[in-house]
Design a protein around this motif. Structure first.
Motif, PDB file in Angstrom:
ATOM      1  N   GLN A 178      60.235   7.848  70.753  1.00 27.64           N
ATOM      2  CA  GLN A 178      61.321   8.847  71.836  1.00 27.64           C
ATOM      3  C   GLN A 178      61.197   8.982  73.448  1.00 27.64           C
ATOM      4  O   GLN A 178      61.613   8.809  74.455  1.00 27.64           O
ATOM      5  CB  GLN A 178      62.028  10.099  70.993  1.00 27.64           C
ATOM      6  N   GLN A 179      59.785   9.157  73.007  1.00 30.91           N
ATOM      7  CA  GLN A 179      59.678   9.724  75.067  1.00 30.91           C
ATOM      8  C   GLN A 179      58.424   8.937  75.013  1.00 30.91           C
ATOM      9  O   GLN A 179      59.347   8.695  76.040  1.00 30.91           O
ATOM     10  CB  GLN A 179      58.876  11.468  74.551  1.00 30.91           C
ATOM     11  N   TYR A 180      57.867   8.037  74.290  1.00 30.88           N
ATOM     12  CA  TYR A 180      56.691   6.839  75.446  1.00 30.88           C
ATOM     13  C   TYR A 180      57.382   5.660  74.956  1.00 30.88           C
ATOM     14  O   TYR A 180      56.540   4.868  75.279  1.00 30.88           O
ATOM     15  CB  TYR A 180      55.670   7.699  74.586  1.00 30.88           C
ATOM     16  N   GLY A 181      58.131   5.498  74.108  1.00 29.61           N
ATOM     17  CA  GLY A 181      58.818   4.186  73.691  1.00 29.61           C
ATOM     18  C   GLY A 181      58.192   3.047  72.975  1.00 29.61           C
ATOM     19  O   GLY A 181      58.352   2.210  73.035  1.00 29.61           O
ATOM     20  N   VAL A 182      56.998   3.401  72.473  1.00 27.50           N
ATOM     21  CA  VAL A 182      56.375   2.705  71.576  1.00 27.50           C
ATOM     22  C   VAL A 182      57.336   2.368  69.872  1.00 27.50           C
ATOM     23  O   VAL A 182      57.809   2.986  69.830  1.00 27.50           O
ATOM     24  CB  VAL A 182      55.193   3.607  71.051  1.00 27.50           C
ATOM     25  N   HIS A 183      56.933   0.921  69.564  1.00 28.75           N
ATOM     26  CA  HIS A 183      57.475   0.313  68.423  1.00 28.75           C
ATOM     27  C   HIS A 183      56.787   0.917  67.761  1.00 28.75           C
ATOM     28  O   HIS A 183      55.428   0.212  67.152  1.00 28.75           O
ATOM     29  CB  HIS A 183      58.115  -1.025  68.817  1.00 28.75           C
ATOM     30  N   ALA A 184      57.110   0.911  66.167  1.00 31.10           N
ATOM     31  CA  ALA A 184      56.278   0.821  65.234  1.00 31.10           C
ATOM     32  C   ALA A 184      57.197   0.558  63.735  1.00 31.10           C
ATOM     33  O   ALA A 184      58.632   1.557  63.958  1.00 31.10           O
ATOM     34  CB  ALA A 184      55.988   2.608  63.958  1.00 31.10           C
ATOM     35  N   PRO A 185      57.309  -0.049  62.952  1.00 30.44           N
ATOM     36  CA  PRO A 185      57.985  -0.267  61.543  1.00 30.44           C
ATOM     37  C   PRO A 185      58.397   1.156  60.914  1.00 30.44           C
ATOM     38  O   PRO A 185      58.013   2.148  60.685  1.00 30.44           O
ATOM     39  CB  PRO A 185      57.316  -1.610  60.978  1.00 30.44           C
ATOM     40  N   PRO A 186      60.233   1.023  61.139  1.00 29.13           N
ATOM     41  CA  PRO A 186      60.664   2.759  60.702  1.00 29.13           C
ATOM     42  C   PRO A 186      60.797   3.095  59.312  1.00 29.13           C
ATOM     43  O   PRO A 186      60.239   3.901  59.011  1.00 29.13           O
ATOM     44  CB  PRO A 186      62.149   2.759  61.250  1.00 29.13           C
ATOM     45  N   ALA A 187      61.016   1.814  58.602  1.00 26.22           N
ATOM     46  CA  ALA A 187      61.351   1.138  57.196  1.00 26.22           C
ATOM     47  C   ALA A 187      59.940   2.254  56.555  1.00 26.22           C
ATOM     48  O   ALA A 187      59.994   2.863  55.385  1.00 26.22           O
ATOM     49  CB  ALA A 187      62.059   0.431  56.792  1.00 26.22           C
ATOM     50  N   PRO A 188      58.688   1.774  56.195  1.00 27.77           N
ATOM     51  CA  PRO A 188      57.990   1.821  56.025  1.00 27.77           C
ATOM     52  C   PRO A 188      56.842   3.147  56.344  1.00 27.77           C
ATOM     53  O   PRO A 188      56.986   4.372  55.569  1.00 27.77           O
ATOM     54  CB  PRO A 188      56.906   0.719  55.963  1.00 27.77           C
ATOM     55  N   VAL A 189      57.619   3.687  57.395  1.00 29.24           N
ATOM     56  CA  VAL A 189      56.865   4.830  57.741  1.00 29.24           C
ATOM     57  C   VAL A 189      57.817   6.009  56.787  1.00 29.24           C
ATOM     58  O   VAL A 189      57.196   6.921  56.914  1.00 29.24           O
ATOM     59  CB  VAL A 189      56.999   5.047  59.576  1.00 29.24           C
ATOM     60  N   TYR A 190      59.060   6.156  57.208  1.00 25.43           N
ATOM     61  CA  TYR A 190      59.253   7.036  55.998  1.00 25.43           C
ATOM     62  C   TYR A 190      59.639   7.225  54.896  1.00 25.43           C
ATOM     63  O   TYR A 190      59.147   8.086  54.760  1.00 25.43           O
ATOM     64  CB  TYR A 190      61.489   6.521  56.683  1.00 25.43           C
ATOM     65  N   ILE A 191      59.198   6.134  54.502  1.00 24.08           N
ATOM     66  CA  ILE A 191      59.279   5.772  53.125  1.00 24.08           C
ATOM     67  C   ILE A 191      57.968   6.795  52.615  1.00 24.08           C
ATOM     68  O   ILE A 191      57.434   7.833  51.991  1.00 24.08           O
ATOM     69  CB  ILE A 191      59.180   4.190  52.612  1.00 24.08           C
ATOM     70  N   LEU A 192      56.424   6.677  53.144  1.00 24.04           N
ATOM     71  CA  LEU A 192      55.508   7.445  53.420  1.00 24.04           C
ATOM     72  C   LEU A 192      55.693   8.980  53.668  1.00 24.04           C
ATOM     73  O   LEU A 192      55.442   9.850  52.728  1.00 24.04           O
ATOM     74  CB  LEU A 192      54.427   6.603  54.436  1.00 24.04           C
ATOM     75  N   LEU A 193      56.508   9.361  54.785  1.00 27.24           N
ATOM     76  CA  LEU A 193      56.423  10.661  54.738  1.00 27.24           C
ATOM     77  C   LEU A 193      57.195  11.464  54.001  1.00 27.24           C
ATOM     78  O   LEU A 193      57.061  12.356  53.240  1.00 27.24           O
ATOM     79  CB  LEU A 193      57.577  10.212  56.463  1.00 27.24           C
ATOM     80  N   VAL A 194      58.735  10.620  53.052  1.00 24.76           N
ATOM     81  CA  VAL A 194      58.296  11.116  51.444  1.00 24.76           C
ATOM     82  C   VAL A 194      58.160  11.416  50.723  1.00 24.76           C
ATOM     83  O   VAL A 194      58.019  12.139  50.056  1.00 24.76           O
ATOM     84  CB  VAL A 194      59.866  10.434  51.371  1.00 24.76           C
ATOM     85  N   ILE A 195      57.119  10.511  50.522  1.00 26.59           N
ATOM     86  CA  ILE A 195      55.850  10.359  49.575  1.00 26.59           C
ATOM     87  C   ILE A 195      55.321  11.444  49.860  1.00 26.59           C
ATOM     88  O   ILE A 195      54.708  12.405  48.988  1.00 26.59           O
ATOM     89  CB  ILE A 195      55.552   8.818  49.648  1.00 26.59           C
ATOM     90  N   GLU A 196      54.685  12.215  50.824  1.00 29.94           N
ATOM     91  CA  GLU A 196      54.132  13.112  51.124  1.00 29.94           C
ATOM     92  C   GLU A 196      54.375  14.338  50.664  1.00 29.94           C
ATOM     93  O   GLU A 196      53.709  15.291  50.351  1.00 29.94           O
ATOM     94  CB  GLU A 196      53.218  12.497  53.458  1.00 29.94           C
ATOM     95  N   ALA A 197      56.012  14.675  51.577  1.00 30.80           N
ATOM     96  CA  ALA A 197      55.945  15.625  51.531  1.00 30.80           C
ATOM     97  C   ALA A 197      56.732  15.794  50.172  1.00 30.80           C
ATOM     98  O   ALA A 197      56.244  16.917  48.998  1.00 30.80           O
ATOM     99  CB  ALA A 197      57.588  15.405  51.921  1.00 30.80           C
ATOM    100  N   LEU A 198      56.952  14.929  48.630  1.00 31.79           N
ATOM    101  CA  LEU A 198      57.216  14.611  47.148  1.00 31.79           C
ATOM    102  C   LEU A 198      56.412  15.196  47.273  1.00 31.79           C
ATOM    103  O   LEU A 198      55.655  16.925  46.337  1.00 31.79           O
ATOM    104  CB  LEU A 198      57.599  13.660  47.174  1.00 31.79           C
ATOM    105  N   LEU A 199      54.800  15.098  47.680  1.00 29.80           N
ATOM    106  CA  LEU A 199      52.775  15.224  46.672  1.00 29.80           C
ATOM    107  C   LEU A 199      52.841  16.881  46.749  1.00 29.80           C
ATOM    108  O   LEU A 199      51.978  16.645  46.425  1.00 29.80           O
ATOM    109  CB  LEU A 199      52.470  13.994  47.222  1.00 29.80           C
ATOM    110  N   ALA A 200      53.468  17.046  48.602  1.00 29.60           N
ATOM    111  CA  ALA A 200      53.152  18.175  49.015  1.00 29.60           C
ATOM    112  C   ALA A 200      53.228  19.379  47.882  1.00 29.60           C
ATOM    113  O   ALA A 200      52.867  20.085  47.411  1.00 29.60           O
ATOM    114  CB  ALA A 200      53.578  18.379  50.200  1.00 29.60           C
TER     115      ALA A 200
END
Length: 416
Positions: A27-49
């Motif tokens: 949002q601040q620096y305008g770098v593009h990253a694939p959102p779908a797999p990144v969000y899925i991984l974040l949800v998996i990490e939260a559930l694992l925690a």
């Protein structure tokens, strides 16, 4: 267990930090990253925690294999996250050091080397295979962000490593204290076994001299029956000889028998009263006052001879230190049996309080004994899951308190 706790803390912190970093970078620096797999991984990490914290709270034991597998699960998730966010060029790729530090603090060298090899393979894979980060202004802007990210990564990694290393140091010192206490307990157990073996042999040898003394005292009573004062003194000697014989007989009878064969049941108040009455008989000149718990009915307990002797040792020491004032108080209102013995003697020397009950030592002077009673009492209480507390009374004198879990000596619950 401390390794999994550190890993649980890292898992709780990781998804939050990753989400904030991605938010700032995109949002601040305008770098593009694939959102779908990144969000899925974040949800998996939260559930694992969340699952990890539940696991830590429910079961205290963690095997080496489980911790090894848990760490590699983190390595796999970190590799997946880095794959979609620039691979080895991501400034946070060196975070592989964190799971390495956890394994190094908790597992053997073999597991550490396997984990190191796993991180090397993952890092090499990310160097060749990854989704590159994209910025509208080109590679120069991406590289500048990489340099800024390296600074943030160093600060972040240094803080986490400082936290983990400090926790590992505290855990190591705690384990060292536990090992030292275990060694001291083993040495005390060996001393008690040696003393018991010697006592069993000497008990037989003391029988003959005591019998001889008893015969001489009996003859003196017959020869001087007209001397009332002398007869009274001889009667006292005869009573003490009888008590000594009874103690020796108990030692001989108890030798070689298991605990279950050498105990009987008794009401707790009667058990304590019998100990105090025996102490009064052994020390007729001493004033021994007894206070029993009246708030809760006394339960029926295992009247074990070693526990009886442990309490007797404390009462005897108090009677010898302060014959005119000895207080014995028994309380069984809680989950523990607490027996407190107070006297108005000189108390314990400050430099001996830490050693009494753990090694041979006495406060009675060269002719007062070897201090075996306190050590034997402490060893008996440790075997029953209890403890011995020694301190000086602020009002003067010494205080000795026995704490024994009622569950270890209970036969029947309290009767109303």
């Amino acid at each position: 267990m401390h390794g999994l706790r550190l890993l649980a803390f890292l898992r709780l912190f990781a998804p939050t930090a990753q989400a904030l970093t991605l938010l700032v970078v995109t949002q601040q620096y305008g770098v593009h990253a694939p959102p779908a797999p990144v969000y899925i991984l974040l949800v998996i990490e939260a559930l694992l925690a969340a699952a990890t914290w539940i696991r830590v709270s429910r079961t205290p034991h963690v095997s080496a294999g489980e911790l090894f597998a848990q760490v590699h699960l983190d390595i796999l998730l970190l590799t997946a996250m880095l794959y979609f966010t620039g691979g080895a060029s991501n400034p946070f790729a060196p975070l592989y050091l964190l799971p390495m530090s956890i394994v190094a603090s908790a597992l053997r060298a073999r597991w550490v080397w396997i984990t190191a090899l796993s991180t090397m393979v993952a890092y090499a894979f990310l160097r060749l295979h990854h989704v590159p980060l994209y910025h509208p202004n080109g590679e120069t802007e991406v590289y500048q962000l990489h340099e800024d990210g390296m600074v943030v990564n160093y600060l972040f990694t240094a803080a986490l490593l400082a936290f983990f290393v400090n926790r590992m140091r505290v855990t190591f010192l705690h384990h060292q204290r536990l090992l030292a206490d275990a060694r001291d307990a083993q040495m005390r157990s060996e001393s008690v076994v040696a003393i018991g073996s010697l006592a069993a042999g000497y008990a037989h040898e003391l029988g003959s001299p005591l019998a001889t003394v008893a015969v001489v005292v009996s003859e003196l009573k017959c020869q001087h029956r007209d001397n009332a004062r002398l007869v009274l003194d001889l009667q006292l000697i005869e009573d003490q000889i009888r008590s000594c014989k009874q103690v020796i007989s108990s030692m001989v009878d108890a030798g070689g028998r298991r605990r279950a064969e050498s105990v009987v049941g008794a009401k707790l108040d009667h058990f304590v009263q019998s100990i105090v009455e025996a102490a009064r008989a052994l020390h007729p000149d001493a004033t021994i006052m007894l206070t029993l718990d009246r708030l809760k009915p006394p339960p029926r307990i295992v009247a074990e001879e070693t526990l009886r002797q442990a309490i007797t040792n404390l009462v005897t020491n108090a009677a010898q230190a302060s014959p005119l004032h000895v207080e014995v108080r028994a309380d069984w209102s809680g989950a523990e049996l607490m027996i407190e013995v107070r006297d108005r003697g000189p108390g314990f020397a400050a430099d001996m309080l830490s050693r009494l009950g753990k090694q041979v030592g006495t406060t009675k002077g060269p002719a007062g004994g070897m201090g075996l009673g306190l050590m034997l009492s402490a060893a008996t209480l440790e075997r029953l899951g209890g403890r011995l507390e020694l301190s000086n009374d602020p009002e003067g004198g010494a205080r000795a308190a026995i704490h024994v879990p009622l569950s270890t000596i209970l036969i029947e619950p309290n009767e109303d």
